[in-house]
Design a protein around this motif. Structure first.
Motif, PDB file in Angstrom:
ATOM      1  N   LEU A 103       0.776  -1.246   0.000  1.00  0.00           N
ATOM      2  CA  LEU A 103       0.000   0.000   0.000  1.00  0.00           C
ATOM      3  C   LEU A 103       0.807   1.296   0.000  1.00  0.00           C
ATOM      4  N   PRO A 104       2.056   1.312  -0.428  1.00  0.00           N
ATOM      5  CA  PRO A 104       2.804   2.567  -0.315  1.00  0.00           C
ATOM      6  C   PRO A 104       2.191   3.703  -1.134  1.00  0.00           C
ATOM      7  N   GLY A 105       1.650   3.393  -2.289  1.00  0.00           N
ATOM      8  CA  GLY A 105       1.034   4.438  -3.109  1.00  0.00           C
ATOM      9  C   GLY A 105      -0.183   5.043  -2.453  1.00  0.00           C
ATOM     10  N   GLN A 106      -1.015   4.198  -1.852  1.00  0.00           N
ATOM     11  CA  GLN A 106      -2.222   4.692  -1.193  1.00  0.00           C
ATOM     12  C   GLN A 106      -1.879   5.514   0.044  1.00  0.00           C
ATOM     13  N   VAL A 107      -0.869   5.074   0.789  1.00  0.00           N
ATOM     14  CA  VAL A 107      -0.452   5.830   1.976  1.00  0.00           C
ATOM     15  C   VAL A 107       0.096   7.191   1.566  1.00  0.00           C
TER      16      VAL A 107
END
Length: 66
Positions: A29-33
């Protein structure tokens, strides 16, 4: 209400579970975070506000976020 771990082994198991979850979030989830962080920053820099709410334990979580 959370309870205090009965033994160091239980505490270690709980900490390992948290670490496993953090690793999974970092991998998946790095993009969403990052997008959420950018949205929060833009909201606050734009003079708007964020509202957090909850009931019971969720209220405590909301208070910590705020």
């Amino acid at each position: 209400m959370s309870r205090i771990p009965a033994a160091p082994a239980e505490a270690e198991a709980q900490l390992r579970a948290v670490a496993e979850l953090a690793t999974k979030v970092a991998e998946e989830l790095p993009g969403q975070v990052a997008a959420l962080a950018a949205l929060v920053e833009a909201t606050l820099r734009g003079g708007d506000k964020l509202l957090f709410c909850g009931n019971g334990g969720s209220a405590a979580e909301a208070q910590h976020l705020a």
